[in-house]
Design a protein around this motif. Structure first.
Motif, short mmCIF file in Angstrom:
data_model
loop_
_atom_site.label_atom_id
_atom_site.label_comp_id
_atom_site.label_asym_id
_atom_site.label_seq_id
_atom_site.Cartn_x
_atom_site.Cartn_y
_atom_site.Cartn_z
N UNK B 391 0.81 -1.23 0.00
CA UNK B 391 0.00 0.00 0.00
C UNK B 391 0.84 1.28 0.00
N UNK B 392 1.98 1.26 0.69
CA UNK B 392 2.75 2.50 0.78
C UNK B 392 3.72 2.68 -0.39
N UNK B 393 3.75 1.72 -1.32
CA UNK B 393 4.70 1.82 -2.43
C UNK B 393 4.01 1.80 -3.79
N UNK B 394 2.73 2.16 -3.81
CA UNK B 394 1.99 2.07 -5.07
C UNK B 394 2.47 3.11 -6.09
N UNK B 395 3.11 4.18 -5.63
CA UNK B 395 3.51 5.25 -6.56
C UNK B 395 4.82 4.93 -7.28
N UNK B 396 5.56 3.93 -6.76
CA UNK B 396 6.91 3.69 -7.29
C UNK B 396 6.91 2.80 -8.52
N UNK B 397 6.07 3.15 -9.49
CA UNK B 397 5.94 2.31 -10.68
C UNK B 397 7.00 2.65 -11.71
N UNK B 398 7.35 1.63 -12.50
CA UNK B 398 8.33 1.81 -13.55
C UNK B 398 7.76 2.62 -14.71
N UNK B 399 6.44 2.53 -14.91
CA UNK B 399 5.85 3.24 -16.06
C UNK B 399 5.43 4.67 -15.73
N UNK B 400 5.76 5.15 -14.52
CA UNK B 400 5.29 6.49 -14.15
C UNK B 400 5.93 7.58 -15.00
N UNK B 401 7.12 7.30 -15.54
CA UNK B 401 7.81 8.32 -16.34
C UNK B 401 7.05 8.54 -17.65
N UNK B 402 6.75 7.43 -18.34
CA UNK B 402 6.05 7.55 -19.62
C UNK B 402 4.63 8.09 -19.41
N UNK B 403 4.04 7.85 -18.22
CA UNK B 403 2.68 8.30 -17.96
C UNK B 403 2.59 9.69 -17.34
N UNK B 404 3.75 10.31 -17.12
CA UNK B 404 3.75 11.67 -16.57
C UNK B 404 3.41 11.74 -15.10
N UNK B 405 3.63 10.63 -14.37
CA UNK B 405 3.34 10.63 -12.93
C UNK B 405 4.62 10.56 -12.12
N UNK B 406 5.59 11.38 -12.49
CA UNK B 406 6.87 11.38 -11.79
C UNK B 406 6.70 11.94 -10.38
N UNK B 407 7.61 11.53 -9.48
CA UNK B 407 7.58 12.01 -8.09
C UNK B 407 8.87 12.79 -7.89
N UNK B 408 8.80 14.09 -8.14
CA UNK B 408 10.00 14.90 -8.21
C UNK B 408 10.07 15.83 -7.00
N UNK B 409 10.66 15.36 -5.89
CA UNK B 409 10.72 16.15 -4.65
C UNK B 409 11.45 17.47 -4.88
N UNK B 410 12.46 17.45 -5.73
CA UNK B 410 13.28 18.64 -5.89
C UNK B 410 12.80 19.52 -7.04
N UNK B 411 11.97 18.93 -7.93
CA UNK B 411 11.41 19.72 -9.01
C UNK B 411 12.42 20.17 -10.05
N UNK B 412 13.37 19.32 -10.40
CA UNK B 412 14.37 19.71 -11.39
C UNK B 412 14.22 18.97 -12.71
N UNK B 413 13.24 18.08 -12.82
CA UNK B 413 13.02 17.40 -14.09
C UNK B 413 13.98 16.25 -14.33
N UNK B 414 14.03 15.84 -15.60
CA UNK B 414 14.77 14.61 -15.94
C UNK B 414 16.26 14.86 -16.05
N UNK B 415 16.87 15.39 -15.00
CA UNK B 415 18.33 15.54 -14.96
C UNK B 415 18.85 14.87 -13.70
N UNK B 416 19.22 13.59 -13.83
CA UNK B 416 19.55 12.78 -12.65
C UNK B 416 20.64 13.38 -11.77
N UNK B 417 21.62 14.09 -12.36
CA UNK B 417 22.70 14.61 -11.52
C UNK B 417 22.29 15.81 -10.68
N UNK B 418 21.06 16.30 -10.85
CA UNK B 418 20.60 17.44 -10.05
C UNK B 418 19.66 17.02 -8.92
N UNK B 419 19.23 15.77 -8.89
CA UNK B 419 18.30 15.35 -7.83
C UNK B 419 19.03 15.18 -6.51
#
Lengths: 94, 419
Positions: B391-419
């Motif tokens: 129940x507490x891990x339902x958001x951690x899906x692999x397809x969330x990126x393609x579906x636009x349901x990213x969980x971006x705490x820092x709000x920097x987008x798809x730049x892994x070295x900035x998270x």
């Protein structure tokens, strides 16, 4: 780590900004949505030779394509990103 | 199986026998021909998964295969901080679940993991940052997590050594989570290994996965340096190397591997009794029970599998420390080391099924994997055992990126070295 900028010579890595995998290319405007999702999010992330975009942000500000081994940080080649893009375009046209 | 139950009585008994009666905490198992579940990766998350599979979900025919020795990766390379001070709905319940498991961990494992709830103090330096932290604290409290906003007077009592009147980054207060703190990282790996082994899990070290056997879209087992091991289900818990391992199963992941450094100073007298983070730069610090200051900061910032960092980042981290507490300026740095992080495209992890039947993925922990260890293990075990997300891990899906349901705490987008 130091990067040999084609314009400025060998400079410390703290002069450069990193912009990730240089091998991904933007799909055509009419490509499927999944192609865009792959382009934005998916990466090969290899352990070994990696072609990557750097900007000499605190130097000449030119964009570079660096081929670097991600296991040893040894740099194989540094090319101007402009030359890489032009070569890619002429390849596509021929 | 082979281990004793640890207690004050066993310690007293052994002290009278010259400590000659202690048994190994886990068996050095040989691989069997097949298991119900094979977990790839003997780090904190893999061992925790095996423990919860056996203790909560009734699956005991389990092997953990590890290419080196258990706990030799990131579970032994972090700064030992645990906290659940997140902002976004997908994250808060998960990390709070983890915090609750930390609170009962030592009793569950019968192992001293030195869980120390000494508090985590996040400093803010401007009015805007105060608002942001107040909002975060409110989000936490709405989810039933403890959080409190501290003013300067209160903060001066807790952390008198801070440079409050710094000309550029004056300290205006802090958000504190009292239940956060530190846990002895190696003991987490050892405790989970011992508990899992005690329930029959085989921990197979020096056994690197070299490929997967997949037939008709279904996993059949793993090829390893110690031969083929059959498996009904396979779970990947090899953050840092997730892309490399997943590639053998034909998967491409939304992950880049980056190196993160951490540092320990020489041992000094008690100096700081909480975890403290600098809000104007990236720097965090605590003090180990041996007296060393344990601190870290930003990623080096470029793809790496090298497990070692560069000097500009060392300088940057130390500058952050000096801006925050100039009194540590004369303390000598004893050690620094680097660990390889799975930096995901939105800074949040993935616990999900994959397109291959029976192959499960636990990856993308960025540099927040240690605090997540218990919940990651519990949720991954739940997913593997029941084929449904916890129940507490339902958001951690692999397809969330393609579906636009990213969980971006820092709000920097798809730049892994900035998270």
């Amino acid at each position: 780590m130091r990067i040999a900028c084609p314009h400025c010579g060998l400079r410390g890595v703290d002069e450069f900004a990193y912009f990730g995998d240089a091998s991904v290319t933007r799909p055509a405007a009419d490509a499927a949505e999944t192609a865009f999702a792959d382009y934005v999010y998916l990466r090969d992330n290899p352990a070994g030779a990696h072609r990557e975009l750097w900007s000499h942000a605190l130097g000449c500000q030119s964009w570079l394509v660096v081929t670097r081994d991600t296991r040893s940080h040894a740099i194989e080649t540094v090319e101007a990103a402009r030359d890489v893009a032009l070569a890619r375009t002429s390849e596509a046209q021929s | 199986m082979s281990t004793d139950r640890y207690s004050i009585f066993s310690v007293l008994r052994e002290s009278l026998r010259g400590h000659s009666g202690w048994k190994p905490a886990w068996r050095d198992a040989e691989p069997k021909a097949a298991y119900d579940v094979v977990i790839v990766g003997g780090g904190g998350h893999g061992l925790a998964t095996a423990h919860y599979l056996a203790s909560r979900y009734g699956i005991r025919n389990v092997a953990v295969v590890e290419k080196g020795w258990i706990g030799g990766g990131n579970v032994g390379r972090n700064t030992t901080i645990v906290r659940s001070n997140y902002l976004l709905p997908g994250n808060i319940p998960f990390y709070e679940h983890s915090m609750k498991l930390w609170e009962g961990l030592e009793q569950d494992l019968n192992y001293n993991a030195m869980v120390s709830q000494r508090g985590v103090v996040n400093l803010f330096h401007s009015d805007g940052q105060r608002d942001a932290y107040a909002r975060r604290g409110n989000a936490m409290r709405l989810h039933g997590v403890d959080a409190e906003l501290l003013d300067v007077a209160e903060l001066k009592r807790i952390l008198p050594m801070l440079d409050f009147d710094n000309a550029r980054f004056p300290i205006k207060g802090a958000l504190r989570q009292k239940r956060g703190g530190t846990v002895r990282h190696d003991a987490v790996a050892w405790g989970y290994a011992r508990a899992a082994d005690g329930r029959g899990v085989d921990i197979i070290q020096n056994c690197e996965v070299t490929g997967f056997r997949i037939e008709d879209g279904r996993i059949r087992g793993v090829e390893t340096t110690r031969g083929f091991i059959g498996a009904g289900k396979v779970g990947l818990a090899c953050a840092g190397n997730s892309s490399r391992v997943a590639q053998m199963a034909g998967l491409r992941l939304p992950i880049e591997s980056h190196v993160l450094q951490a540092f320990v100073s020489e041992g000094i007298k008690p100096f700081i009794d909480t975890v403290c983070t600098f809000g104007a730069g990236h720097f965090y610090i605590s003090q180990s029970d041996k007296g060393g200051l344990v601190f870290g900061g930003d990623l080096d910032g470029y793809n790496s599998y090298a497990q070692r960092g560069s000097l500009p980042t060392v300088e940057d981290v130390c500058e952050g420390g000096m801006a925050l507490m100039p009194s540590i300026g004369r303390v000598k740095m004893l050690r620094s080391w680097g660990g390889i992080m799975d930096m995901s495209m939105d800074g949040s992890p993935i616990i999900d099924t994959t397109p291959v039947d029976g192959l499960y993925l636990n990856a993308g922990w960025c540099y927040g994997g240690f605090k997540a260890t218990p919940a990651s293990g519990d949720c991954f075990a739940h997913l593997i055992a029941r084929d449904a997300p916890h129940l507490v891990a339902t958001a951690y899906r692999l397809d969330r990126f393609a579906r636009g349901r990213t969980i971006d705490e820092k709000g920097v987008g798809a730049q892994p070295n900035l998270h």
